[in-house]
Design a protein around this motif. Structure first.
Motif, mmCIF file in Angstrom:
data_model
loop_
_atom_site.group_PDB
_atom_site.id
_atom_site.type_symbol
_atom_site.label_atom_id
_atom_site.label_comp_id
_atom_site.label_asym_id
_atom_site.label_seq_id
_atom_site.Cartn_x
_atom_site.Cartn_y
_atom_site.Cartn_z
ATOM 1 N N LYS A 1 0.840 -1.192 0.000
ATOM 2 C CA LYS A 1 0.000 0.000 0.000
ATOM 3 C C LYS A 1 0.876 1.243 0.000
ATOM 4 C CE LYS A 1 -3.726 2.186 2.675
ATOM 5 N NZ LYS A 1 -4.566 2.071 3.892
ATOM 6 N N LEU A 2 0.575 2.157 -0.918
ATOM 7 C CA LEU A 2 1.300 3.425 -0.930
ATOM 8 C C LEU A 2 0.964 4.229 0.327
ATOM 9 C CD1 LEU A 2 1.082 4.934 -4.537
ATOM 10 C CD2 LEU A 2 3.044 3.862 -3.441
ATOM 11 N N PRO A 3 1.844 5.136 0.752
ATOM 12 C CA PRO A 3 1.488 6.046 1.849
ATOM 13 C C PRO A 3 0.193 6.786 1.526
ATOM 14 C CG PRO A 3 3.826 6.211 1.344
ATOM 15 C CD PRO A 3 3.223 5.358 0.267
ATOM 16 N N GLY A 4 -0.567 7.136 2.537
ATOM 17 C CA GLY A 4 -1.844 7.818 2.338
ATOM 18 C C GLY A 4 -1.691 9.220 1.776
ATOM 19 N N GLU A 5 -2.824 9.811 1.404
ATOM 20 C CA GLU A 5 -2.802 11.133 0.793
ATOM 21 C C GLU A 5 -2.159 12.170 1.706
ATOM 22 O OE1 GLU A 5 -6.640 12.351 -0.494
ATOM 23 O OE2 GLU A 5 -6.825 10.791 -2.016
ATOM 24 N N HIS A 6 -2.470 12.105 3.014
ATOM 25 C CA HIS A 6 -1.902 13.088 3.939
ATOM 26 C C HIS A 6 -0.379 12.978 3.981
ATOM 27 C CE1 HIS A 6 -1.572 15.771 7.383
ATOM 28 N NE2 HIS A 6 -0.797 14.862 7.963
ATOM 29 N N ALA A 7 0.122 11.737 4.040
ATOM 30 C CA ALA A 7 1.576 11.533 4.085
ATOM 31 C C ALA A 7 2.234 12.018 2.799
ATOM 32 C CB ALA A 7 1.884 10.051 4.310
ATOM 33 N N LEU A 8 1.586 11.782 1.666
ATOM 34 C CA LEU A 8 2.144 12.243 0.390
ATOM 35 C C LEU A 8 2.106 13.761 0.287
ATOM 36 C CD1 LEU A 8 0.637 9.554 -2.029
ATOM 37 C CD2 LEU A 8 3.002 9.715 -1.198
ATOM 38 N N ARG A 9 1.046 14.380 0.796
ATOM 39 C CA ARG A 9 0.980 15.839 0.812
ATOM 40 C C ARG A 9 2.128 16.415 1.627
ATOM 41 N NH1 ARG A 9 -4.583 17.199 3.301
ATOM 42 N NH2 ARG A 9 -3.646 19.290 3.302
ATOM 43 N N GLU A 10 2.379 15.814 2.797
ATOM 44 C CA GLU A 10 3.455 16.300 3.668
ATOM 45 C C GLU A 10 4.819 16.090 3.007
ATOM 46 O OE1 GLU A 10 3.370 17.759 6.766
ATOM 47 O OE2 GLU A 10 1.233 18.029 6.363
ATOM 48 N N ARG A 11 5.002 14.948 2.393
ATOM 49 C CA ARG A 11 6.303 14.633 1.789
ATOM 50 C C ARG A 11 6.650 15.576 0.648
ATOM 51 N NH1 ARG A 11 7.938 9.135 -1.633
ATOM 52 N NH2 ARG A 11 9.963 9.935 -2.370
ATOM 53 N N PHE A 12 5.674 15.805 -0.253
ATOM 54 C CA PHE A 12 5.953 16.596 -1.447
ATOM 55 C C PHE A 12 5.592 18.068 -1.302
ATOM 56 C CE2 PHE A 12 5.492 12.234 -3.102
ATOM 57 C CZ PHE A 12 6.676 12.139 -3.824
ATOM 58 N N GLY A 13 4.896 18.433 -0.210
ATOM 59 C CA GLY A 13 4.520 19.819 -0.006
ATOM 60 C C GLY A 13 3.537 20.325 -1.039
ATOM 61 N N VAL A 14 2.548 19.477 -1.385
ATOM 62 C CA VAL A 14 1.569 19.833 -2.408
ATOM 63 C C VAL A 14 0.159 19.681 -1.844
ATOM 64 C CG1 VAL A 14 3.082 19.187 -4.314
ATOM 65 C CG2 VAL A 14 1.557 17.470 -3.314
ATOM 66 N N SER A 15 -0.820 20.078 -2.638
ATOM 67 C CA SER A 15 -2.210 20.004 -2.198
ATOM 68 C C SER A 15 -2.791 18.609 -2.382
ATOM 69 C CB SER A 15 -3.050 20.997 -3.008
ATOM 70 O OG SER A 15 -3.136 20.568 -4.363
ATOM 71 N N ARG A 16 -3.963 18.382 -1.771
ATOM 72 C CA ARG A 16 -4.650 17.110 -1.935
ATOM 73 C C ARG A 16 -5.001 16.870 -3.400
ATOM 74 N NH1 ARG A 16 -9.802 15.965 1.742
ATOM 75 N NH2 ARG A 16 -8.114 15.836 3.272
ATOM 76 N N THR A 17 -5.396 17.940 -4.098
ATOM 77 C CA THR A 17 -5.738 17.814 -5.514
ATOM 78 C C THR A 17 -4.546 17.321 -6.326
ATOM 79 O OG1 THR A 17 -7.405 19.562 -5.388
ATOM 80 C CG2 THR A 17 -6.517 19.057 -7.566
ATOM 81 N N THR A 18 -3.370 17.883 -6.044
ATOM 82 C CA THR A 18 -2.159 17.469 -6.760
ATOM 83 C C THR A 18 -1.855 16.000 -6.504
ATOM 84 O OG1 THR A 18 -1.216 19.697 -6.692
ATOM 85 C CG2 THR A 18 0.318 17.878 -7.004
ATOM 86 N N VAL A 19 -1.972 15.566 -5.237
ATOM 87 C CA VAL A 19 -1.722 14.160 -4.903
ATOM 88 C C VAL A 19 -2.688 13.255 -5.648
ATOM 89 C CG1 VAL A 19 -1.876 12.431 -3.065
ATOM 90 C CG2 VAL A 19 -0.675 14.590 -2.659
ATOM 91 N N ARG A 20 -3.956 13.617 -5.650
ATOM 92 C CA ARG A 20 -4.956 12.774 -6.318
ATOM 93 C C ARG A 20 -4.725 12.723 -7.827
ATOM 94 N NH1 ARG A 20 -10.618 14.057 -3.002
ATOM 95 N NH2 ARG A 20 -9.966 12.995 -1.075
ATOM 96 N N GLN A 21 -4.294 13.844 -8.411
ATOM 97 C CA GLN A 21 -3.975 13.845 -9.842
ATOM 98 C C GLN A 21 -2.773 12.936 -10.123
ATOM 99 O OE1 GLN A 21 -3.484 18.088 -10.331
ATOM 100 N NE2 GLN A 21 -5.426 18.273 -11.417
ATOM 101 N N ALA A 22 -1.774 12.974 -9.236
ATOM 102 C CA ALA A 22 -0.600 12.118 -9.410
ATOM 103 C C ALA A 22 -0.982 10.643 -9.313
ATOM 104 C CB ALA A 22 0.457 12.462 -8.353
ATOM 105 N N LEU A 23 -1.838 10.307 -8.354
ATOM 106 C CA LEU A 23 -2.291 8.921 -8.214
ATOM 107 C C LEU A 23 -3.082 8.496 -9.444
ATOM 108 C CD1 LEU A 23 -3.366 8.894 -4.450
ATOM 109 C CD2 LEU A 23 -1.247 8.015 -5.447
ATOM 110 N N GLY A 24 -3.811 9.428 -10.027
ATOM 111 C CA GLY A 24 -4.546 9.119 -11.254
ATOM 112 C C GLY A 24 -3.609 8.756 -12.391
#
Length: 239
Positions: free
Chosen positions: A29-52
């Protein structure tokens, strides 16, 4: 909007490289959205677009209430991880011997690469067939900066330099390679247990991250009867 698009593609690129080099294994399982937001310093929208993007590439599947599961089960695409496994799939088993793993100073190389610090991690390895003959000899030089400064003391993650680099956020984005055929000198022939003068492919390559920083300089000697080169560099394979 263009900056936002750039961000999510950049996040997707880093995560895709980590998946392909085994940092995130198939079924994990990849790290959750919150962890990815913290790691990359981006918004939830950006994380979800990347996962897409990762989903479109067939690298993950995202399930509501569960998260994003890695679905990439092929051999890693990186050349260092791929060689041994690719040959093994053809029935050729290799062993890897580390000849050198230490911190060094190389002023000439630092000047050639445009680096301020002459400190590098030197990792020299030979890969052998069951009869002891070497099929590749690799001389890797990694800038000894940031989380990689103490690499010799703590060792490689899972015995893999590529996995270690990815875990440290040092992701290859482009490369510049010089390829030639040359006869082995006495020292290289001895390391490979081959005859001096045997013809090997010599590949001198510099890998850089998305910002142009040097990730690794590596010179590889490859048995041409075992390897063929498919060179791809930069986004979309453009030189």
């Amino acid at each position: 909007m263009p900056g936002q698009v750039h961000k999510h593609h950049r996040v997707a690129h880093v995560l895709a490289e980590e998946i392909r080099t085994g940092v995130h294994a198939d079924g994990s399982k990849l790290p959750g959205e919150h962890a990815l937001r913290e790691r990359f310093g981006v918004s939830r929208t950006t994380v979800r677009q990347a996962l897409g993007v990762l989903g479109e590439q067939g690298l993950i599947e995202t399930h509501a209430g569960i998260g994003s599961i890695v679905t990439f089960d092929g051999a890693p695409l990186d050349q260092h991880l791929g060689w041994t496994r690719a040959l093994a799939a053809q029935g050729t088993e290799l062993t890897t011997q580390t000849l050198r793993f230490e911190r060094i100073q190389d002023v000439a190389l630092a000047a050639e690469l445009g680096l301020e610090s002459p400190e590098f991690i030197a990792l020299d390895r030979v890969r052998r067939l069951s009869d002891g003959h070497g099929v590749s000899l690799e001389f890797s030089r990694v800038p000894a900066v940031g989380p990689l400064a103490d690499l010799v003391e703590r060792g490689l993650d899972g015995g893999s330099l590529d996995q270690t680099l990815a875990a440290a956020g040092r992701v290859r984005d482009s490369s510049d390679a010089h390829i030639a055929v040359a006869g082995l000198d006495d020292a290289d022939a001895a390391a490979l247990r081959r005859s001096p003068g045997d013809s090997f492919l010599r590949v001198a390559q510099v890998f850089r991250d998305a910002d142009g920083g040097v990730v690794e300089q590596v010179t590889s000697l490859l048995d041409p009867s075992r390897f063929q080169l498919h060179v791809r560099t930069g986004r979309g394979g453009q030189p």
